[in-house]
Design a protein around this motif. Structure first.
Motif, PDB file in Angstrom:
ATOM      1  N   PRO A  95       0.832  -1.205   0.000  1.00  0.00           N
ATOM      2  CA  PRO A  95       0.000   0.000   0.000  1.00  0.00           C
ATOM      3  C   PRO A  95       0.867   1.256   0.000  1.00  0.00           C
ATOM      4  CG  PRO A  95      -0.790  -1.584   1.614  1.00  0.00           C
ATOM      5  CD  PRO A  95       0.536  -2.081   1.145  1.00  0.00           C
ATOM      6  N   THR A  96       0.556   2.171  -0.913  1.00  0.00           N
ATOM      7  CA  THR A  96       1.400   3.328  -1.156  1.00  0.00           C
ATOM      8  C   THR A  96       0.674   4.617  -0.785  1.00  0.00           C
ATOM      9  OG1 THR A  96       2.521   2.154  -2.950  1.00  0.00           O
ATOM     10  CG2 THR A  96       2.742   4.553  -2.913  1.00  0.00           C
ATOM     11  N   THR A  97       1.365   5.486  -0.069  1.00  0.00           N
ATOM     12  CA  THR A  97       0.793   6.771   0.338  1.00  0.00           C
ATOM     13  C   THR A  97       1.107   7.834  -0.711  1.00  0.00           C
ATOM     14  OG1 THR A  97       2.779   7.458   1.545  1.00  0.00           O
ATOM     15  CG2 THR A  97       1.146   6.155   2.757  1.00  0.00           C
ATOM     16  N   LEU A  98       0.442   8.965  -0.589  1.00  0.00           N
ATOM     17  CA  LEU A  98       0.750  10.166  -1.360  1.00  0.00           C
ATOM     18  C   LEU A  98       1.295  11.231  -0.417  1.00  0.00           C
ATOM     19  CD1 LEU A  98      -2.386  10.465  -3.667  1.00  0.00           C
ATOM     20  CD2 LEU A  98      -0.027  10.325  -4.485  1.00  0.00           C
ATOM     21  N   THR A  99       1.944  12.221  -0.980  1.00  0.00           N
ATOM     22  CA  THR A  99       2.388  13.360  -0.196  1.00  0.00           C
ATOM     23  C   THR A  99       1.200  13.970   0.544  1.00  0.00           C
ATOM     24  OG1 THR A  99       4.238  13.856  -1.661  1.00  0.00           O
ATOM     25  CG2 THR A  99       3.333  15.682  -0.421  1.00  0.00           C
ATOM     26  N   SER A 100       1.367  14.156   1.845  1.00  0.00           N
ATOM     27  CA  SER A 100       0.231  14.591   2.674  1.00  0.00           C
ATOM     28  C   SER A 100       0.748  15.251   3.942  1.00  0.00           C
ATOM     29  CB  SER A 100      -0.627  13.376   3.049  1.00  0.00           C
ATOM     30  OG  SER A 100       0.086  12.519   3.940  1.00  0.00           O
ATOM     31  N   THR A 101      -0.161  15.550   4.850  1.00  0.00           N
ATOM     32  CA  THR A 101       0.220  15.999   6.185  1.00  0.00           C
ATOM     33  C   THR A 101       0.745  14.811   6.980  1.00  0.00           C
ATOM     34  OG1 THR A 101      -1.955  15.570   7.130  1.00  0.00           O
ATOM     35  CG2 THR A 101      -1.619  17.736   6.137  1.00  0.00           C
ATOM     36  N   SER A 297      -6.806  10.852  -0.755  1.00  0.00           N
ATOM     37  CA  SER A 297      -7.799  10.509   0.257  1.00  0.00           C
ATOM     38  C   SER A 297      -9.145  11.154  -0.015  1.00  0.00           C
ATOM     39  CB  SER A 297      -7.294  10.949   1.634  1.00  0.00           C
ATOM     40  OG  SER A 297      -7.313  12.368   1.723  1.00  0.00           O
ATOM     41  N   LEU A 298     -10.188  10.594   0.591  1.00  0.00           N
ATOM     42  CA  LEU A 298     -11.523  11.183   0.504  1.00  0.00           C
ATOM     43  C   LEU A 298     -11.558  12.565   1.140  1.00  0.00           C
ATOM     44  CD1 LEU A 298     -13.686   8.047   1.444  1.00  0.00           C
ATOM     45  CD2 LEU A 298     -13.460   9.091  -0.830  1.00  0.00           C
ATOM     46  N   LYS A 299     -10.737  12.772   2.166  1.00  0.00           N
ATOM     47  CA  LYS A 299     -10.723  14.051   2.872  1.00  0.00           C
ATOM     48  C   LYS A 299     -10.006  15.140   2.100  1.00  0.00           C
ATOM     49  CE  LYS A 299     -10.537  11.860   7.466  1.00  0.00           C
ATOM     50  NZ  LYS A 299      -9.695  11.690   8.688  1.00  0.00           N
ATOM     51  N   ASP A 300      -8.961  14.760   1.361  1.00  0.00           N
ATOM     52  CA  ASP A 300      -8.056  15.800   0.850  1.00  0.00           C
ATOM     53  C   ASP A 300      -7.532  15.476  -0.543  1.00  0.00           C
ATOM     54  OD1 ASP A 300      -6.876  18.248   1.285  1.00  0.00           O
ATOM     55  OD2 ASP A 300      -5.000  17.388   2.019  1.00  0.00           O
ATOM     56  N   GLY A 301      -8.279  14.699  -1.329  1.00  0.00           N
ATOM     57  CA  GLY A 301      -7.792  14.292  -2.640  1.00  0.00           C
ATOM     58  C   GLY A 301      -8.009  15.343  -3.717  1.00  0.00           C
ATOM     59  N   GLN A 302      -7.400  15.087  -4.887  1.00  0.00           N
ATOM     60  CA  GLN A 302      -7.561  15.931  -6.062  1.00  0.00           C
ATOM     61  C   GLN A 302      -8.439  15.199  -7.074  1.00  0.00           C
ATOM     62  OE1 GLN A 302      -3.656  17.840  -7.376  1.00  0.00           O
ATOM     63  NE2 GLN A 302      -2.903  16.083  -6.223  1.00  0.00           N
ATOM     64  N   MET A 303      -9.306  15.937  -7.753  1.00  0.00           N
ATOM     65  CA  MET A 303     -10.171  15.321  -8.745  1.00  0.00           C
ATOM     66  C   MET A 303      -9.378  15.034 -10.017  1.00  0.00           C
ATOM     67  SD  MET A 303     -13.250  14.215  -8.889  1.00  0.00           S
ATOM     68  CE  MET A 303     -14.111  15.163  -7.636  1.00  0.00           C
ATOM     69  N   ILE A 304      -9.585  13.813 -10.547  1.00  0.00           N
ATOM     70  CA  ILE A 304      -8.986  13.432 -11.818  1.00  0.00           C
ATOM     71  C   ILE A 304     -10.073  12.808 -12.691  1.00  0.00           C
ATOM     72  CG2 ILE A 304      -6.674  13.082 -10.852  1.00  0.00           C
ATOM     73  CD1 ILE A 304      -8.553  10.007 -11.838  1.00  0.00           C
ATOM     74  N   LYS A 305      -9.759  12.647 -13.965  1.00  0.00           N
ATOM     75  CA  LYS A 305     -10.716  12.021 -14.876  1.00  0.00           C
ATOM     76  C   LYS A 305     -10.062  10.826 -15.551  1.00  0.00           C
ATOM     77  CE  LYS A 305      -9.604  15.454 -18.483  1.00  0.00           C
ATOM     78  NZ  LYS A 305     -10.162  16.532 -19.332  1.00  0.00           N
ATOM     79  N   VAL A 306     -10.884   9.835 -15.879  1.00  0.00           N
ATOM     80  CA  VAL A 306     -10.393   8.616 -16.517  1.00  0.00           C
ATOM     81  C   VAL A 306     -11.075   8.473 -17.875  1.00  0.00           C
ATOM     82  CG1 VAL A 306     -10.205   6.110 -16.365  1.00  0.00           C
ATOM     83  CG2 VAL A 306      -9.994   7.502 -14.299  1.00  0.00           C
ATOM     84  N   GLN A 307     -10.262   8.435 -18.927  1.00  0.00           N
ATOM     85  CA  GLN A 307     -10.762   8.270 -20.289  1.00  0.00           C
ATOM     86  C   GLN A 307      -9.831   7.342 -21.056  1.00  0.00           C
ATOM     87  OE1 GLN A 307     -10.719  12.387 -21.575  1.00  0.00           O
ATOM     88  NE2 GLN A 307     -12.882  12.666 -21.084  1.00  0.00           N
ATOM     89  N   ASP A 308     -10.391   6.357 -21.733  1.00  0.00           N
ATOM     90  CA  ASP A 308      -9.626   5.462 -22.601  1.00  0.00           C
ATOM     91  C   ASP A 308      -8.451   4.810 -21.871  1.00  0.00           C
ATOM     92  OD1 ASP A 308     -11.292   6.136 -24.781  1.00  0.00           O
ATOM     93  OD2 ASP A 308     -10.100   7.950 -25.142  1.00  0.00           O
ATOM     94  N   GLY A 309      -8.689   4.411 -20.628  1.00  0.00           N
ATOM     95  CA  GLY A 309      -7.660   3.721 -19.866  1.00  0.00           C
ATOM     96  C   GLY A 309      -6.573   4.615 -19.311  1.00  0.00           C
ATOM     97  N   VAL A 310      -6.798   5.925 -19.306  1.00  0.00           N
ATOM     98  CA  VAL A 310      -5.798   6.885 -18.832  1.00  0.00           C
ATOM     99  C   VAL A 310      -6.402   7.766 -17.742  1.00  0.00           C
ATOM    100  CG1 VAL A 310      -4.174   8.699 -19.487  1.00  0.00           C
ATOM    101  CG2 VAL A 310      -4.814   6.951 -21.158  1.00  0.00           C
ATOM    102  N   ALA A 311      -5.695   7.923 -16.625  1.00  0.00           N
ATOM    103  CA  ALA A 311      -6.098   8.837 -15.563  1.00  0.00           C
ATOM    104  C   ALA A 311      -5.274  10.116 -15.681  1.00  0.00           C
ATOM    105  CB  ALA A 311      -5.873   8.192 -14.191  1.00  0.00           C
ATOM    106  N   LYS A 312      -5.961  11.270 -15.729  1.00  0.00           N
ATOM    107  CA  LYS A 312      -5.283  12.556 -15.885  1.00  0.00           C
ATOM    108  C   LYS A 312      -5.832  13.557 -14.879  1.00  0.00           C
ATOM    109  CE  LYS A 312      -4.987  12.056 -20.954  1.00  0.00           C
ATOM    110  NZ  LYS A 312      -5.404  12.667 -22.239  1.00  0.00           N
ATOM    111  N   LEU A 313      -5.006  14.567 -14.542  1.00  0.00           N
ATOM    112  CA  LEU A 313      -5.527  15.698 -13.797  1.00  0.00           C
ATOM    113  C   LEU A 313      -6.586  16.394 -14.650  1.00  0.00           C
ATOM    114  CD1 LEU A 313      -2.285  17.273 -12.231  1.00  0.00           C
ATOM    115  CD2 LEU A 313      -3.792  15.521 -11.287  1.00  0.00           C
ATOM    116  N   MET A 314      -7.473  17.143 -14.028  1.00  0.00           N
ATOM    117  CA  MET A 314      -8.582  17.756 -14.754  1.00  0.00           C
ATOM    118  C   MET A 314      -8.105  18.705 -15.838  1.00  0.00           C
ATOM    119  SD  MET A 314     -11.149  16.201 -13.511  1.00  0.00           S
ATOM    120  CE  MET A 314     -12.493  17.114 -14.245  1.00  0.00           C
TER     121      MET A 314
END
Length: 395
Positions: A95-101, A297-314
């Motif tokens: 399990p891998t974390t992201l940069t956070s507090t 996280s649900l508390k502090d995540g960033q929204m991204i979009k998934v199209q054609d098998g690719v996840a990108k920032l908005m």
């Protein structure tokens, strides 16, 4: 004593294809492996149907899946992601974390301390992978800029103390002041130090290697290459991956983060013994496409979009993790990377097991090892996943 005989499958050790044979599992361990189909009294039988019998896949770098992130702050996030990855042949994940507090990081520690020994219905857990927060701002990718900082001994020593016995990996940028000292500390504790989100020069990576860093994280992504400074050319992190023979590299095997041409170059330069396939998956792995999801996280995540098998920032300025699963990674390396199936499997089994120091128990079909086994067909479609002798998925 429970006995399970898996038979009528091509045995990938993973170094070679032994031919049609069987694996006998007793009390969660591999007790026998061989060719043919001998009669074994009092054994449950699983017919592999002429498919491949392989060691289970090991994913060293995943943030979640099945609409769960490991930093959601819930036990179900761990259990749900474990179930989803088990469907795709992963028998061990980190399990891998992201940069956070630090507060959110410590909350993740406590949750992991609770769930790591629970009965699971999917992949087992191998230990936490801390990704960040000590990264180069210019190479941050989808890492949240609000939490980037320099490694200070007072902070990272407290993180290590609070995470004692939980942390298996830590990835950071070695050019930052204080990173090399942290690398030495990680080596002392038996924690794998990785290089990630970095603008380092070749020489700085050489120094990092001398200080215990052994892995270039999501190779090609968020790392420097040849640059000019004061009219002079300098090699970067990518070149160091090829120039330092014993340095290992991660490849996100989705065919998108690393296109087929670069997969083939990496394989020709490093070989299966120094390449680790990873998903770097986020919560959208295993979920429907053409939707938005939270990265982090649900508390502090960033929204991204998934199209054609690719996840990108908005704003499409960077990838937002991946939606890959390990079966897809092996399939991509095999088909698009044009490597032998045995080598594609090796990059997902024995190579990560050796790197993490668990090859005595994991990563190959060998008597006495944990019965972490996956059955798949020519298209790397998974038909069964077994974790320590327990079937967590069967099609």
């Amino acid at each position: 004593m429970r006995r399970i005989k898996i038979f009528n499958g091509f045995l990938l050790t993973p170094y070679r294809n032994m031919g049609l044979g069987y694996v006998l599992v007793e009390d969660g361990l591999i007790s026998e492996i061989g060719l043919g189909n001998p009669m074994i009294p009092d054994s449950e039988e699983i017919d592999a149907g002429g498919r491949y019998i392989s060691p289970g896949f090991i994913d060293l770098h995943t943030h979640g899946g099945g609409n769960h992130d490991f930093m959601d702050g819930t036990i179900e996030a761990f259990l749900g992601a474990s179930r989803m990855h088990g469907l795709h042949g992963t028998t061990l994940l980190y399990p891998t974390t992201l940069t956070s507090t630090t507060a959110l990081l410590y909350e993740t520690f406590e949750l992991y301390r609770t769930v790591k020994d629970l009965p699971l219905e999917g992949s087992a857990f191998g230990g936490l992978h801390l990704e960040g927060p000590y990264f180069s701002e210019s190479q941050r990718g989808a890492q949240d800029i609000r939490y980037l900082r320099l490694p200070e001994a007072e902070e990272y020593m407290e993180i290590l103390e609070r995470g004692e016995g939980l942390i298996s990996r830590w990835s950071l940028a070695p050019e930052l002041p204080g990173s090399l000292s942290l690398g030495i500390e990680l080596q002392k504790r038996g924690i794998l130090a990785g290089i990630a989100h970095t603008n380092a020069l070749y020489e700085e990576v050489e120094s990092a290697f001398e200080h215990g860093f052994r892995l270039l994280v999501h190779f090609y992504s968020c790392m420097s290459t040849i640059t000019r400074r004061n009219a002079m050319r300098y090699a970067g992190v990518i070149e160091s991956g090829y120039g330092i023979d014993e340095m290992n590299i991660e490849l996100i095997g989705d065919g998108i983060h690393v296109p087929p041409s670069l997969l083939r170059i990496a394989y020709s330069m490093k070989g299966a013994e120094h390449i680790v396939l990873v998903t770097d998956s986020m919560r959208a792995a295993g979920m429907p496409e053409n939707r938005t999801y939270l990265l982090g996280s649900l508390k502090d995540g960033q929204m991204i979009k998934v199209q054609d098998g690719v996840a990108k920032l908005m704003d499409e300025s960077a990838f937002g993790g991946s939606v890959a699963t390990m079966d897809r990674c092996v399939r991509t390396m095999y088909r698009q990377g044009e490597v032998r199936l045995e080598d594609a499997v090796r990059m997902a089994t024995s190579t990560p097991a050796r790197l993490m120091g668990i090859f005595d128990r994991k990563g190959s079909l060998l008597r006495g090892k944990d019965a972490d086994i996956v059955i798949f067909d020519d298209n790397i479609t998974v038909f069964m996943t077994m974790v320590k002798g327990h079937i967590v998925y069967k099609k």
